[in-house]
Design a protein around this motif. Structure first.
Motif, PDB file in Angstrom:
ATOM      1  N   SER A 103      70.441  49.679 -21.734  1.00 14.91           N
ATOM      2  CA  SER A 103      69.204  50.340 -21.216  1.00 14.91           C
ATOM      3  C   SER A 103      68.788  49.590 -20.279  1.00 14.91           C
ATOM      4  O   SER A 103      68.502  48.508 -20.178  1.00 14.91           O
ATOM      5  CB  SER A 103      68.071  50.289 -22.527  1.00 14.91           C
ATOM      6  OG  SER A 103      66.747  50.348 -22.101  1.00 14.91           O
ATOM      7  N   LYS A 115      62.929  50.893 -27.890  1.00 16.04           N
ATOM      8  CA  LYS A 115      62.788  52.317 -27.799  1.00 16.04           C
ATOM      9  C   LYS A 115      64.347  52.996 -28.147  1.00 16.04           C
ATOM     10  O   LYS A 115      64.218  54.280 -28.496  1.00 16.04           O
ATOM     11  CB  LYS A 115      62.605  52.485 -26.449  1.00 16.04           C
ATOM     12  CG  LYS A 115      61.905  54.015 -26.126  1.00 16.04           C
ATOM     13  CD  LYS A 115      61.707  53.987 -24.417  1.00 16.04           C
ATOM     14  CE  LYS A 115      61.663  55.516 -24.139  1.00 16.04           C
ATOM     15  NZ  LYS A 115      61.141  55.394 -22.618  1.00 16.04           N
ATOM     16  N   ASP A 162      64.054  50.176 -20.104  1.00 16.25           N
ATOM     17  CA  ASP A 162      63.429  50.078 -21.310  1.00 16.25           C
ATOM     18  C   ASP A 162      63.601  48.904 -22.320  1.00 16.25           C
ATOM     19  O   ASP A 162      64.851  48.609 -22.275  1.00 16.25           O
ATOM     20  CB  ASP A 162      63.467  51.527 -22.065  1.00 16.25           C
ATOM     21  CG  ASP A 162      63.120  52.640 -21.337  1.00 16.25           C
ATOM     22  OD1 ASP A 162      62.189  52.501 -20.607  1.00 16.25           O
ATOM     23  OD2 ASP A 162      63.782  53.532 -21.614  1.00 16.25           O
TER      24      ASP A 162
END
Ligand code: ZN
Length: 450
Positions: free
Chosen positions: A94, A101, A97
């Motif tokens: 990621s 999440k 983020d």
């Protein structure tokens, strides 16, 4: 006489740390329950003339680079299990983020669609992600994290030394078993080398690609990472060591007291930069000259290298774009389905004892990542993950038969000797004679402090 769910009969077990043992293996309720002679079961697999290994643990896999994470969780683990791999470590990604999440969906994909068990190594890029390390550990049982000292243009960012040190300190804070995995290349050296190559070699061969990622950039980064790991008191895991200079840097760091585990990958052991498949083998770091490959095998032989993985990054030929040449072909290729055959084939040519190869592919990664002895051995109480191998079976690598999403392989067209003929996962035969015969049963494995 106790009757078991499944018995693998008459094989020669290769047990890391113990050696080769002629024995049956009995399994029940997903675990190995007995080793011995003349064991009986509801189902019997006759492994006469075959070797039986612990399920292979590939600690270095990328999933979801081309299709969705969910799709590749199924397709690439299907190729894995057919190839004898029963556990994988996934470098989840990621870029911006918080992982909070994405972790629920990554985990659900591996629980619902994967053929193999898995652990996660999140790749950390932001301060927030680094701050959240203890939270990822607490809520998802993650005890290994990855840092890119040199990113890849357009794919991942680099982290600077200050971020690396703070990351190491946070990883160390979760416990002595925690692992900091690092892609070791010094970014400025790579950036300059790539820029020069673009000017000097607008066209070129796979062998030219090696100079885009100089071995000195690897070695220098290993020395920097080792220094910072020692300062932070963290266990450093150097992913995909590729060069003679890299091996030398690993030795120096250990001599200096750094706790360091070194990995290489089967593409580096099986391919050198003069390979006929050319840009199908393009990756980062690059496959290097035969001299570097020989140095890696020497480091397998003398124990400098600890573990072996794949760096599997599956693509389709159209997006791999090998005809795009030196600068246009994209890095990354599938290597889960060929991992074990490449290791066995080339390991035999190199005269490496079978037990050493099996140790690097099973027990060592399981110990490093806190899964031993559930994984990485054949013993009562361990998970019933086994691979039955015909050590003399020769097959030509054909991408369609590997059953992943890729329509090419860097090993395509090559004859390899030593292939799995059955894979047992959780006490059930899931692959047999090149076919999948059971639905996905993989699980994400949260890890606890030892
Ligand atoms: Zn990788």
């Amino acid at each position: 006489m106790t009757k078991h769910d499944l018995v693998v009969r008459n094989g020669t077990l290769v047990i890391p740390g113990i050696g080769s043992v002629a024995a049956d293996v009995a399994m029940a309720d997903g675990k190995i329950v007995a080793l011995g002679k003349n064991l009986v079961g509801d189902e019997v697999y006759d492994a006469s003339g075959k070797i039986v290994l612990p399920g292979i643990f590939d600690p270095h896999v990328h999933i979801g680079n081309e299709m969705s994470f969910e799709e590749e969780a199924e397709s690439e683990t299907r190729a894995a299990v057919l190839g004898g791999v029963t556990t994988i470590g996934i470098f989840i990604r990621s870029l911006e983020d918080s992982y909070f999440k994405h972790l629920p969906s990554f985990r659900a994909a591996m629980d619902q669609r994967a053929y193999v068990d898995s652990i996660f190594h999140p790749q950390l890029f932001t301060d927030q992600q680094i701050d959240e390390i203890p939270g990822y550990t607490r809520e998802y049982g993650i005890r290994s994290y990855k840092f890119y000292m040199s990113g890849m243009p357009g794919i991942v960012k680099s982290v600077s030394d200050d971020v690396l040190l703070r990351g190491f300190q946070n990883v160390a804070s979760i416990g002595a078993d925690a692992v900091a995995c690092v892609h070791c290349e010094t970014g400025y050296l790579v950036a300059r080398a790539r820029a020069e190559l673009t000017v000097n070699k607008p066209q070129g061969t796979l062998a030219d690609w090696e100079s885009a990622h100089p071995a000195d950039a690897e070695a220098l980064a290993i020395r920097t990472a080792a220094y910072l790991a020692k300062v932070a008191g963290v266990h450093l895991y150097v992913v995909h060591v590729s060069s003679q200079q890299g091996i030398a840097a690993v030795k120096l760091a250990r001599a200096d007291g750094t706790w360091l585990t070194a990995e290489t990958i089967t593409p580096f052991l099986g391919i050198s930069s003069d390979d006929v498949n050319g840009f199908l083998a393009k990756m980062v770091p690059p496959v290097r000259s035969p001299e570097h490959r020989a140095a890696l095998w020497q480091a397998v032989r003398d124990g400098t290298l600890d573990t072996v993985g794949t760096d599997n990054t599956s693509r389709r030929r159209a997006s791999k774009n090998p005809q795009g040449g030196l600068h246009g072909a994209r890095p990354g290729h599938p290597s889960l389905g060929t991992h074990l055959p490449v290791l066995l084939h080339h390991g035999r040519l190199q005269g490496i004892p079978l037990e050493r190869l099996v140790d690097m592919a099973t027990r060592k990664p399981a110990q490093t990542y806190g899964l031993y002895p559930h994984k990485g051995t054949i013993a009562p109480g361990s998970d019933a993950d086994l691979v039955v191998v015909d050590h003399d079976l020769e097959r030509v690598v054909r991408p369609a038969e590997l059953r992943g999403m890729s329509d090419f392989s860097p090993f395509e067209g090559k004859t390899l000797r030593g292939w799995p003929v059955a894979t047992i996962k959780g006490g059930r035969i899931v692959a047999r004679d090149g076919e999948i015969i059971a639905p996905p049963s993989g699980r994400y494995l949260p890890r606890t402090a030892p």
